[in-house]
Design an enzyme around this catalytic site. Structure first.
Site, PDB file in Angstrom:
ATOM      1  N   GLY A 165      -9.381 -50.930  12.407  1.00  0.00           N
ATOM      2  CA  GLY A 165      -8.832 -51.266  13.718  1.00  0.00           C
ATOM      3  C   GLY A 165      -9.073 -50.100  14.661  1.00  0.00           C
ATOM      4  O   GLY A 165     -10.019 -49.328  14.496  1.00  0.00           O
ATOM      5  N   ARG A 166      -8.174 -49.964  15.643  1.00  0.00           N
ATOM      6  CA  ARG A 166      -8.345 -48.893  16.640  1.00  0.00           C
ATOM      7  C   ARG A 166      -8.458 -47.521  15.982  1.00  0.00           C
ATOM      8  O   ARG A 166      -9.362 -46.744  16.269  1.00  0.00           O
ATOM      9  CB  ARG A 166      -7.111 -48.829  17.539  1.00  0.00           C
ATOM     10  CG  ARG A 166      -7.052 -49.836  18.616  1.00  0.00           C
ATOM     11  CD  ARG A 166      -5.857 -49.505  19.521  1.00  0.00           C
ATOM     12  NE  ARG A 166      -5.434 -50.681  20.212  1.00  0.00           N
ATOM     13  CZ  ARG A 166      -4.605 -51.590  19.710  1.00  0.00           C
ATOM     14  NH1 ARG A 166      -4.079 -51.424  18.517  1.00  0.00           N
ATOM     15  NH2 ARG A 166      -4.290 -52.655  20.408  1.00  0.00           N
ATOM     16  N   ILE A 167      -7.514 -47.215  15.092  1.00  0.00           N
ATOM     17  CA  ILE A 167      -7.485 -45.865  14.507  1.00  0.00           C
ATOM     18  C   ILE A 167      -8.669 -45.691  13.550  1.00  0.00           C
ATOM     19  O   ILE A 167      -9.358 -44.663  13.580  1.00  0.00           O
ATOM     20  CB  ILE A 167      -6.130 -45.584  13.826  1.00  0.00           C
ATOM     21  CG1 ILE A 167      -5.005 -45.600  14.888  1.00  0.00           C
ATOM     22  CG2 ILE A 167      -6.160 -44.244  13.073  1.00  0.00           C
ATOM     23  CD1 ILE A 167      -3.598 -45.480  14.336  1.00  0.00           C
ATOM     24  N   ARG A 187     -10.654 -56.982   6.697  1.00  0.00           N
ATOM     25  CA  ARG A 187     -10.674 -58.427   6.446  1.00  0.00           C
ATOM     26  C   ARG A 187     -11.907 -59.064   7.083  1.00  0.00           C
ATOM     27  O   ARG A 187     -12.554 -59.921   6.506  1.00  0.00           O
ATOM     28  CB  ARG A 187      -9.417 -59.079   7.018  1.00  0.00           C
ATOM     29  CG  ARG A 187      -8.265 -59.075   6.044  1.00  0.00           C
ATOM     30  CD  ARG A 187      -7.039 -59.659   6.684  1.00  0.00           C
ATOM     31  NE  ARG A 187      -6.690 -58.945   7.905  1.00  0.00           N
ATOM     32  CZ  ARG A 187      -5.629 -59.219   8.655  1.00  0.00           C
ATOM     33  NH1 ARG A 187      -4.811 -60.180   8.314  1.00  0.00           N
ATOM     34  NH2 ARG A 187      -5.359 -58.514   9.742  1.00  0.00           N
ATOM     35  N   ALA A 248      -1.373 -43.426   7.269  1.00  0.00           N
ATOM     36  CA  ALA A 248      -0.889 -44.730   7.762  1.00  0.00           C
ATOM     37  C   ALA A 248       0.557 -44.980   7.338  1.00  0.00           C
ATOM     38  O   ALA A 248       1.487 -44.727   8.126  1.00  0.00           O
ATOM     39  CB  ALA A 248      -1.830 -45.822   7.290  1.00  0.00           C
ATOM     40  N   ARG A 249       0.753 -45.474   6.129  1.00  0.00           N
ATOM     41  CA  ARG A 249       2.101 -45.672   5.596  1.00  0.00           C
ATOM     42  C   ARG A 249       2.106 -45.305   4.119  1.00  0.00           C
ATOM     43  O   ARG A 249       1.190 -45.676   3.381  1.00  0.00           O
ATOM     44  CB  ARG A 249       2.548 -47.132   5.747  1.00  0.00           C
ATOM     45  CG  ARG A 249       3.006 -47.519   7.141  1.00  0.00           C
ATOM     46  CD  ARG A 249       4.311 -46.798   7.552  1.00  0.00           C
ATOM     47  NE  ARG A 249       4.737 -47.129   8.892  1.00  0.00           N
ATOM     48  CZ  ARG A 249       4.422 -46.433   9.994  1.00  0.00           C
ATOM     49  NH1 ARG A 249       3.649 -45.368   9.894  1.00  0.00           N
ATOM     50  NH2 ARG A 249       4.876 -46.796  11.160  1.00  0.00           N
ATOM     51  N   GLU A 278       9.628 -41.609   2.050  1.00  0.00           N
ATOM     52  CA  GLU A 278       9.885 -40.472   2.926  1.00  0.00           C
ATOM     53  C   GLU A 278      11.268 -40.554   3.570  1.00  0.00           C
ATOM     54  O   GLU A 278      11.771 -41.650   3.801  1.00  0.00           O
ATOM     55  CB  GLU A 278       8.775 -40.334   3.989  1.00  0.00           C
ATOM     56  CG  GLU A 278       8.632 -41.482   4.935  1.00  0.00           C
ATOM     57  CD  GLU A 278       7.429 -41.274   5.871  1.00  0.00           C
ATOM     58  OE1 GLU A 278       6.296 -41.213   5.394  1.00  0.00           O
ATOM     59  OE2 GLU A 278       7.656 -41.155   7.080  1.00  0.00           O
ATOM     60  N   HIS A 296       4.697 -36.517   8.114  1.00  0.00           N
ATOM     61  CA  HIS A 296       4.505 -37.670   9.030  1.00  0.00           C
ATOM     62  C   HIS A 296       4.330 -37.182  10.471  1.00  0.00           C
ATOM     63  O   HIS A 296       5.182 -37.452  11.334  1.00  0.00           O
ATOM     64  CB  HIS A 296       5.687 -38.645   8.935  1.00  0.00           C
ATOM     65  CG  HIS A 296       5.378 -40.005   9.519  1.00  0.00           C
ATOM     66  ND1 HIS A 296       5.955 -41.162   9.042  1.00  0.00           N
ATOM     67  CD2 HIS A 296       4.566 -40.383  10.541  1.00  0.00           C
ATOM     68  CE1 HIS A 296       5.512 -42.195   9.754  1.00  0.00           C
ATOM     69  NE2 HIS A 296       4.671 -41.743  10.666  1.00  0.00           N
ATOM     70  N   GLY A 298       1.161 -37.413  12.212  1.00  0.00           N
ATOM     71  CA  GLY A 298      -0.128 -37.875  12.731  1.00  0.00           C
ATOM     72  C   GLY A 298      -0.144 -38.066  14.241  1.00  0.00           C
ATOM     73  O   GLY A 298      -1.126 -37.748  14.911  1.00  0.00           O
TER      74      GLY A 298
HETATM   75  C1  8YV Z   1       5.173 -42.586  14.845  1.00  0.00           C
HETATM   76  C2  8YV Z   1       3.687 -43.964  13.361  1.00  0.00           C
HETATM   77  O1  8YV Z   1       5.469 -41.280  15.016  1.00  0.00           O
HETATM   78  O2  8YV Z   1       3.470 -45.151  15.385  1.00  0.00           O
HETATM   79  C3  8YV Z   1       3.543 -45.196  14.173  1.00  0.00           C
HETATM   80  O3  8YV Z   1       3.491 -46.270  13.553  1.00  0.00           O
HETATM   81  O4  8YV Z   1       3.540 -43.976  12.213  1.00  0.00           O
HETATM   82  C4  8YV Z   1       4.025 -42.656  13.901  1.00  0.00           C
HETATM   83  O5  8YV Z   1       2.862 -42.093  14.390  1.00  0.00           O
HETATM   84  C5  8YV Z   1       6.396 -43.318  14.384  1.00  0.00           C
HETATM   85  O6  8YV Z   1       6.123 -44.540  13.830  1.00  0.00           O
HETATM   86  C6  8YV Z   1       7.353 -43.492  15.514  1.00  0.00           C
HETATM   87  O7  8YV Z   1       8.235 -44.569  15.292  1.00  0.00           O
END
Ligand code: 8YV
Length: 333
Positions: A165-167, A187, A248-249, A278, A296, A298
Site C-alpha cells: 500500500g502507501r507505506i 492481494r 506495522a503491527r 506491547e 513503536h 515509526g
Molecule cells: C501511530 C501507527 O503512532 O498510525 C498508526 O497506525 O501505528 C502509529 O504510527 C499510532 O497508531 C497512533 O495511534
C-alpha cells in the site's frame, strides 16, 4: 444523504484519549466542546466506557482497545470515532457499523516517516548499528580492526515487502535507491505504471516469496487475515541469512515462534518497532544480540504527529458539518 451525515447544530462534544501536539489541542479547544487528557495516562476500559457514554466524537489512539462490547455499550450520542493514527485494528469496525458510528483515520501523513523507519531498521540490523553503539557506551571498544564489527551489505539483496500500500510503496522507492531489488506480496498486483519504475516483482503467494528474499518488511494492516501472517511455518521458509523487519503491527508475527527461530538461528536477525503484547516485550527477545528493538516510533516525528492531529480535526469538522469525512474507514475485511 445517510442519516449519519447530519449537520450538528452545536459544537460537537469531543473526548480525546491521549495528549496530542499542543497546536492541535489548542485548535480543538477553539472549535469543539472538548475534553483533553492532560496527564496523558492511557485510558482504562472503565474510562473509555465513560467517555463513550458521553462523547459525540471520540478521538482515540492505538492504545485504546475499542471492542464490540464497548461499542455496543456506547451512548446513542456517539456518532464518530476519529482515530489519531492510520491503523484501526484496535477498533471493532463491524460493531461500529452496526451502531451507525462512523470511523475515520489519518492516512498519508505518516507514510514517509514510517518508510524512513523501515530503512533505518534495515540498516541498523544488517550493519549492527546498536551493537557498535553499545560497545562504545559500555567502554568495551578497544579500537579499529579489519575484522571488527562486520555486518552485511544491502545493495544487491532482495527485499520482500508484505503489503504494498502507501507505506510499502514508499519503502520500495527508498530501497531501490539503496540498490535493493524489490519483491512484494499483495492481494492484488499493482498496475504496471507503479511496478515499472520500482522494477518490482509481484509474488501471488507469500510462501514462495519468503523462500527467495533476503530481507522481509511487513507493511500490511492487522486484519483477521494477516494476524500471525509470520508464524512458525513461514519463518522456517525464510533463508538462514534473512532478516525480518516490522514497523506495522506486532500481532502480524507469532512472537513466540520468532523468538524460537532467532534462538536456533533460523534467520539472521530481526528489527522490530512493534510487539505482539506491547508495551510488554517478550523477555527472551531482550537477550538476543541479533535483534533491534524500538518502542513503536515509526511515525514519531513532530511533523507527522501535527499533521495527524490536523487530519483528526478535519474529519470531525467535515462530519459535524453534515458531510462524509475525508478519511472514513470502511469495514472491508
Ligand atoms: C501511530 C501507527 O503512532 O498510525 C498508526 O497506525 O501505528 C502509529 O504510527 C499510532 O497508531 C497512533 O495511534
Amino acid at each position: 444523504m445517510p442519516a449519519r451525515f447530519r449537520k450538528f447544530d452545536h459544537k460537537p462534544r469531543v473526548i480525546v484519549t491521549r495528549r496530542l501536539p499542543q497546536p492541535v489541542e489548542t485548535r480543538m479547544a477553539e472549535l469543539f466542546d472538548v475534553t483533553l487528557n492532560l496527564d496523558d495516562h492511557p485510558f482504562t476500559r472503565a474510562e473509555l466506557a465513560a467517555a463513550m457514554a458521553e462523547a459525540e466524537v471520540l478521538a482515540p489512539t492505538v492504545t485504546d482497545v475499542i471492542d464490540g462490547e464497548l461499542i455496543r455499550g456506547a451512548g446513542p450520542q456517539l456518532k464518530l470515532i476519529a482515530n489519531f493514527g492510520v491503523g484501526v485494528d484496535h477498533i471493532d469496525l463491524k460493531a461500529a457499523r452496526e451502531r451507525d458510528i462512523t470511523v475515520t483515520n489519518t492516512p498519508g501523513v505518516l507514510t514517509d516517516d514510517t518508510a524512513d523507519m523501515v530503512m533505518t531498521l534495515i540498516l541498523a540490523v544488517t550493519r549492527r548499528i546498536f551493537v557498535g553503539e553499545r560497545l562504545i557506551r559500555e567502554g568495551r571498544w578497544t579500537g579499529w580492526s579489519p575484522t571488527g564489527m562486520l555486518g552485511h551489505r544491502i545493495a544487491g539483496r532482495r527485499l520482500g515487502i508484505v503489503g504494498m500500500g502507501r507505506i510499502g510503496q514508499a519503502v520500495a522507492a527508498r530501497a531501490r535507491a539503496f540498490g535493493l531489488a524489490i519483491h512484494y506480496h499483495n492481494r492484488h498486483r499493482l498496475p504496471k505504471a507503479v511496478e515499472a519504475p520500482l522494477e518490482a516483482t509481484w509474488w501471488p503467494t507469500l510462501d514462495a516469496m519468503l523462500e527467495r528474499v533476503d530481507i522481509v518488511s511487513l507493511n500490511c494492516p492487522e486484519t483477521p487475515e494477516t494476524h500471525h501472517i509470520i508464524n512458525d511455518a513461514r519463518l522456517r521458509l525464510m533463508p538462514r541469512h534473512a532478516f525480518l523487519i516490522n514497523v506495522a503491527r506486532g500481532t502480524l508475527i507469532d512472537e513466540a515462534a520468532l523468538v524460537a527461530c532467532l534462538e536456533r538461528r533460523g534467520i539472521a536477525g530481526a528489527a522490530l518497532d512493534v510487539f505482539e503484547h506491547e508495551p510488554r516485550i517478550h523477555p527472551r527477545l531482550l537477550e538476543l544480540p541479533n535483534v533491534v528493538l524500538l518502542p513503536h516510533m515509526g511515525s514519531a516525528t513532530y511533523e507527522a504527529r501535527q499533521e495527524m492531529g490536523e487530519k483528526v480535526i478535519t474529519n470531525i469538522r467535515v462530519f459535524a458539518d453534515g458531510h462524509r469525512p475525508p478519511d472514513q474507514v470502511l469495514d472491508l475485511y
